[in-house]
Every structure is written in structure tokens, then in C-alpha cells.
Enzyme design. Structure first.
Site, PDB file in Angstrom:
ATOM      1  N   LYS A 251       0.833  -1.205   0.000  1.00  0.00           N
ATOM      2  CA  LYS A 251       0.000   0.000   0.000  1.00  0.00           C
ATOM      3  C   LYS A 251       0.865   1.252   0.000  1.00  0.00           C
ATOM      4  O   LYS A 251       0.596   2.210  -0.727  1.00  0.00           O
ATOM      5  CB  LYS A 251      -0.921  -0.012   1.227  1.00  0.00           C
ATOM      6  CG  LYS A 251      -1.840   1.190   1.322  1.00  0.00           C
ATOM      7  CD  LYS A 251      -2.715   1.107   2.565  1.00  0.00           C
ATOM      8  CE  LYS A 251      -3.611   2.334   2.686  1.00  0.00           C
ATOM      9  NZ  LYS A 251      -4.420   2.306   3.924  1.00  0.00           N
TER      10      LYS A 251
ATOM     11  N   ASP B 283       5.047  -2.154  11.962  1.00  0.00           N
ATOM     12  CA  ASP B 283       3.704  -2.278  12.521  1.00  0.00           C
ATOM     13  C   ASP B 283       3.778  -1.856  13.978  1.00  0.00           C
ATOM     14  O   ASP B 283       4.282  -2.590  14.836  1.00  0.00           O
ATOM     15  CB  ASP B 283       3.209  -3.723  12.405  1.00  0.00           C
ATOM     16  CG  ASP B 283       1.792  -3.898  12.937  1.00  0.00           C
ATOM     17  OD1 ASP B 283       1.217  -2.915  13.465  1.00  0.00           O
ATOM     18  OD2 ASP B 283       1.258  -5.014  12.842  1.00  0.00           O
TER      19      ASP B 283
ATOM     20  N   ASN C 268       4.366  10.118  12.821  1.00  0.00           N
ATOM     21  CA  ASN C 268       3.102  10.534  12.212  1.00  0.00           C
ATOM     22  C   ASN C 268       2.008   9.475  12.275  1.00  0.00           C
ATOM     23  O   ASN C 268       0.823   9.796  12.325  1.00  0.00           O
ATOM     24  CB  ASN C 268       3.382  10.912  10.748  1.00  0.00           C
ATOM     25  CG  ASN C 268       2.129  11.022   9.918  1.00  0.00           C
ATOM     26  OD1 ASN C 268       1.461  12.049   9.902  1.00  0.00           O
ATOM     27  ND2 ASN C 268       1.793   9.954   9.193  1.00  0.00           N
TER      28      ASN C 268
ATOM     29  N   SER D  65       0.306  14.729  17.672  1.00  0.00           N
ATOM     30  CA  SER D  65      -0.738  14.593  18.672  1.00  0.00           C
ATOM     31  C   SER D  65      -2.037  15.079  18.037  1.00  0.00           C
ATOM     32  O   SER D  65      -2.266  14.885  16.847  1.00  0.00           O
ATOM     33  CB  SER D  65      -0.379  15.384  19.933  1.00  0.00           C
ATOM     34  OG  SER D  65      -1.395  15.254  20.910  1.00  0.00           O
TER      35      SER D  65
ATOM     36  N   TYR E 103      -8.780   7.605  22.516  1.00  0.00           N
ATOM     37  CA  TYR E 103      -8.003   8.436  21.591  1.00  0.00           C
ATOM     38  C   TYR E 103      -7.355   9.600  22.341  1.00  0.00           C
ATOM     39  O   TYR E 103      -6.170   9.894  22.160  1.00  0.00           O
ATOM     40  CB  TYR E 103      -8.908   8.957  20.478  1.00  0.00           C
ATOM     41  CG  TYR E 103      -8.196   9.791  19.442  1.00  0.00           C
ATOM     42  CD1 TYR E 103      -7.217   9.239  18.625  1.00  0.00           C
ATOM     43  CD2 TYR E 103      -8.507  11.142  19.273  1.00  0.00           C
ATOM     44  CE1 TYR E 103      -6.557  10.000  17.665  1.00  0.00           C
ATOM     45  CE2 TYR E 103      -7.862  11.918  18.317  1.00  0.00           C
ATOM     46  CZ  TYR E 103      -6.880  11.337  17.516  1.00  0.00           C
ATOM     47  OH  TYR E 103      -6.237  12.097  16.570  1.00  0.00           O
TER      48      TYR E 103
ATOM     49  N   LYS F  10      -3.355  10.591  22.644  1.00  0.00           N
ATOM     50  CA  LYS F  10      -2.836  11.854  22.122  1.00  0.00           C
ATOM     51  C   LYS F  10      -2.202  12.696  23.229  1.00  0.00           C
ATOM     52  O   LYS F  10      -1.234  13.425  22.973  1.00  0.00           O
ATOM     53  CB  LYS F  10      -3.952  12.615  21.418  1.00  0.00           C
ATOM     54  CG  LYS F  10      -4.466  11.936  20.151  1.00  0.00           C
ATOM     55  CD  LYS F  10      -3.439  11.938  19.023  1.00  0.00           C
ATOM     56  CE  LYS F  10      -2.724  10.639  18.802  1.00  0.00           C
ATOM     57  NZ  LYS F  10      -1.772  10.702  17.661  1.00  0.00           N
TER      58      LYS F  10
END
Length: 320
Positions: free
Chosen positions: A58, A82, A109, A156, A183, A187
Site C-alpha cells: 500500500k 507495525d 506521524n 498529537s 483516543y 494523544k
């Protein structure tokens, strides 16, 4: 390089006139969205980019434009990583360390967002395990490859305001799981990791910062149902209206990747080290519930950052 940039600045705006020839930069998550754009603009300005991705097939297809637009001195190399598997993280690092080629910049990222409750291959809650622990092990294990003057940029999100980290129950074994709560924890962890990494390495000339790219339509939001997304936008608009700010608008991918590039290449290291940036500037600390801008104080607390570091080492079974 000393231009004034903001929310609508793009990667090419930020890097106008910048020559990155001779720079070696690692970017995780180069199979889509911000990672591809970040790699593209860096290679186009002469950097040799090492792009890490879980799915190399990909990533190879997604980065055709990176290779096509690379400057004569620039280029792209792909490596398999991974972040939801510490075995994969360690294998990738072993290969990089064995090669012995140093880096001028690492942009962490890659990530996942608001996914249903699940676990990584090591048994960690998926968002905390992938977004934080995977990068925690990866970055610390390649720290020896960071040149004096190098930087780490952790992606973040303003979503850190959803939740502080929970060092007593990081895997939601006793706490009710919510997609955005998990989440938010991950972050916040990305910011705290940058704070403590910066403290530990700045004496050697290596600095770290965390950034919020903005709200962009990428694959990161693939788990969001349309009605949930609309609810979030409505909440943002309500908060913006209360704060006297403009209505919500999406950032483009080049605008979203601009702050990463700005913090990693253009901004003065001493101005961004140990801090959190948004819209190509250092964010202010705020605890106002009606503001989507700024950074929560708990995400920059140095003692909190040290505690997260120690807990992370305990979870991954490795000290750095």
C-alpha cells in the site's frame, strides 16, 4: 525560512526556499494522508526520506508521487513497521541501527483514531498501544541514530482534550471504554512523551515537540460514522461561536502536514522544544472547555511526563 505562517499555510509555503539536501528524515505512516504529503514535500526539497509503514505494498503505491517529485538529491526508502506489534517495532529498529545511518529528524506521524475496543498483539489497548507505546519503543531504540541538532516531532491532536492518561488503568480493564476517551489518552501521551524525551536529550542538542495537524479528511477517520462526525462538527461550531471564532472548516492535507514540517525544520529548536504546536505556532496553555485551540496543562506537566515514561517502560518491559 523566517516567514509568518498560520492555519492555511501549506507544506510548500513552509518550506519555500529551504534546501534539505544531505538531510536524512524518518516519517512513520507513509501509506496515506499526512504521512505521504510530509514525505513528498521533504523529498521534493532534497531530503532522503525513510518512510515506515505497516503495509509496504500500500505504501509503495501511495508514495509514487513522492518518488516522482523528489529533488535530484532527495529520495524515498520504505521500511516495514507495525506499531501495534513490539516484535515488528524491534525488528525494524534492529535493521536501522545495524545500517548505522543517522537521522536529522524523526516525524512520528502514524496512528489510529476512535476505533472499537481492541488490543494490539502485545495485549495493549489499541490506540494507546499503537499511537504511544509503539512509537515510545521505536523512537527510544533509534535515539542513538539522532544527530546532535536532530529533532523528534510527535503528531498529537486537539483530541488530547478528551482525556488525560490513566496510568492506573491504561488498558481500560476497569474503566468503561469510549472510542474518543481512548483516543484522547493516546494523544495526551504523545505530548507527554515529547516533553520527557526533550528533557532527557536537549543537553545533547536533540529536541522534541508535539503538534496538532488540524482537522483533515484522511483515512484516520475511517472508524467514524457520518452522524458521529457531524455531531463533532456541530460541537466544534458551538464552541467556536461561543469563543467568537469562525465556523469549522476542513484543512487540506498539505495544510495539515505543514505544522509537522514547520516544527521539524523551520521553527527555532529552542522555541518549540518540549512544547505543543498548532497552525505553525506554539500553542497557549488553556483549560477552557469552549476552546478547541491550545493545549491542556496536564499534557505539558513535567512530573506527569516522567510518570508516563516510567509506566510505559514497565508496560513494554524495557528501560531507556
Amino acid at each position: 525560512m523566517a516567514g509568518t505562517f498560520g492555519a492555511t499555510s501549506t507544506t510548500d509555503d513552509v518550506l519555500e526556499g529551504v534546501n534539505l539536501s544531505g538531510k536524512r528524515i524518518l516519517v512513520t505512516g507513509v501509506s496515506a494522508g499526512l504521512g505521504v504529503e510530509t514525505a513528498r514535500t521533504l523529498a521534493a526539497h532534497g531530503a532522503l526520506v525513510v518512510g515506515a509503514a505497516r503495509d509496504l505494498s500500500k505504501a509503495k503505491a501511495a508514495t509514487e508521487q513522492v518518488r516522482a517529485q523528489a529533488a535530484k538529491e532527495g529520495g524515498l526508502e520504505l521500511v516495514q513497521l507495525d506499531l501495534a506489534s513490539l516484535a515488528s517495532v524491534r525488528a525494524c529498529v534492529d535493521a536501522l541501527v545495524s545500517a548505522g545511518k543517522p537521522f536529522d529528524l524523526v516525524i512520528a506521524n502514524a496512528g489510529v483514531m476512535a476505533c472499537p475496543k481492541s488490543q494490539t498483539s502485545d495485549g495493549f489497548e489499541t490506540q494507546f498501544g499503537t499511537n504511544h507505546l509503539g512509537h515510545f519503543v521505536f523512537v527510544n531504540r533509534i535515539a542513538s541514530l539522532l544527530k546532535p541538532g536532530a529533532r523528534l516531532v510527535n503528531l498529537s491532536s486537539s483530541g488530547h482534550r478528551f482525556a488525560d492518561v490513566d496510568l492506573d488503568d491504561p488498558n481500560f480493564e476497569r474503566t468503561p471504554y469510549t472510542e474518543f476517551g481512548a483516543y484522547g489518552r493516546s494523544k495526551t501521551a504523545n505530548i507527554l512523551f515529547a516533553v520527557e524525551f526533550d528533557r532527557r536529550h536537549k543537553a545533547n542538542g536533540v529536541r522534541a515537540t508535539a503538534v496538532h495537524p488540524g482537522v483533515i479528511q484522511t483515512e484516520l477517520g475511517r472508524h467514524l460514522q457520518p452522524e458521529v462526525l457531524q455531531q463533532l462538527i456541530d460541537q466544534i461550531n458551538a464552541a467556536n461561536s461561543a469563543a467568537g471564532e469562525p465556523a469549522f472548516s476542513w484543512k487540506t492535507i498539505p495544510q495539515g502536514a505543514a505544522t509537522s514540517v514547520w516544527a521539524g525544520v523551520v521553527a527555532a529548536a529552542e522555541k518549540v522544544g518540549g512544547l505543543y504546536c498548532e497552525d505553525c505556532h506554539v500553542a497557549e496553555i488553556t483549560d477552557a472547555d469552549d476552546s478547541l485551540r491550545g493545549v491542556r496543562a496536564y499534557a505539558l506537566d513535567p512530573d506527569h511526563a516522567k510518570a508516563l515514561w516510567a509506566r510505559s517502560e514497565e508496560m513494554v518491559g524495557e528501560r531507556f
